[in-house]
Design a protein around this motif. Structure first.
Motif, short mmCIF file in Angstrom:
data_model
loop_
_atom_site.label_atom_id
_atom_site.label_comp_id
_atom_site.label_asym_id
_atom_site.label_seq_id
_atom_site.Cartn_x
_atom_site.Cartn_y
_atom_site.Cartn_z
N ARG A 1 -2.24 -3.26 -7.83
CA ARG A 1 -1.98 -2.36 -6.71
C ARG A 1 -2.79 -2.78 -5.49
NH1 ARG A 1 -5.38 2.21 -5.89
NH2 ARG A 1 -7.25 2.18 -7.21
N HIS B 1 -4.87 -1.23 -2.77
CA HIS B 1 -5.54 0.03 -2.50
C HIS B 1 -6.16 0.09 -1.10
CE1 HIS B 1 -9.33 -2.09 -3.22
NE2 HIS B 1 -8.79 -2.56 -4.33
N HIS C 1 0.85 -1.18 0.00
CA HIS C 1 0.00 0.00 0.00
C HIS C 1 0.89 1.24 0.00
CE1 HIS C 1 -2.74 3.08 1.75
NE2 HIS C 1 -3.61 2.46 0.99
#
Length: 237
Positions: free
Chosen positions: A159, A161, A127
């Motif tokens: 990613r 998130h 993160h």
């Protein structure tokens, strides 16, 4: 060609020294042959979770993975999570020892086959808050040497998130819930084979949640290669 020439020049000007005994290292590696042989290599492991199997086991998956198949299509760990690998991993994650990432990444690359065409490598993402605190993603640093084997390094395709708690701080029963909806994947993984890279595997919750996310985005096959697998008598810190 230029890169290989630079590597040869560096090897000649700055020969490798073994981190463990200070003898001459193997070409391009800060470890000598005898010390490398003494590392805690994992030989016969479950293809679903990298858990060690008995040497005479006639199957390639442990009972847990046979009963409940993981999202990962294949999983391998290079080492058991024991010394000196534990020290290298901890120094990389918490003491900015990027030389450890180079050593571990090269050892991993040396034990991987040449990449199939268009094989993507995605290091397990951090993160943005954790990345800002650490300054780098240790999985990405480990993955960099894999490019020399023809793998396409694509960290931007996935990613994290959701700011999750550190998995090592949670009991196994809470790890899966901690990662629910934590990842997102780019549509560019559709129709691709993906290899995930991470430093340590404990329960496999992170890798399997990420594999499930990639498959929902259209990835055909998701494998994982990790540096170390924790053993029952040596939990991750």
């Amino acid at each position: 060609m230029v890169y290989k020439w630079v590597q040869r020049a560096q090897s000649w000007l700055f020969p490798s020294i073994c981190q463990l005994c200070c003898a001459a290292g193997q070409p391009g590696l800060e470890i000598c042959g005898p010390c490398a042989q003494e590392l805690p290599w994992l030989i016969h492991t479950c293809h679903g979770c990298a858990r060690p199997l008995p040497s005479d086991a006639p199957v390639s998956r442990c009972p847990d993975c046979l009963q409940q198949p993981p999202a990962l299509d294949h999983c391998e760990a290079l080492f058991g999570y024991r010394e000196p690998v534990t020290t290298w991993v901890q120094n990389l994650k918490f003491h900015q020892d990027l030389a450890a990432a180079q050593l571990l990444g090269k050892l991993l690359a040396d034990h991987l086959p040449t990449a199939p065409p268009d094989s993507l490598v995605i290091p397990v993402p951090l993160h943005r808050k954790r990345l800002a605190e650490r300054g780098y993603n240790q999985a990405l640093e480990i993955a960099r040497p894999l490019r020399q084997r023809g793998y396409l390094l694509k960290p931007q395709y996935c990613r994290r998130h959701k700011p999750t708690h550190a998995q090592s701080d949670l009991p196994a029963s809470r790890r899966r819930a901690n990662l629910s909806d934590a990842f997102s994947a780019s549509p560019q993984v559709r129709g691709q084979n993906v290899t995930l890279i991470d430093d340590v595997l404990t329960t496999g919750a992170t890798l399997n949640e990420l594999a499930a996310t990639l498959k929902r985005a259209g990835a055909l096959r998701v494998e994982a290669r990790v540096i170390a697998r924790t053993l029952r008598d040596h939990p991750a810190r």
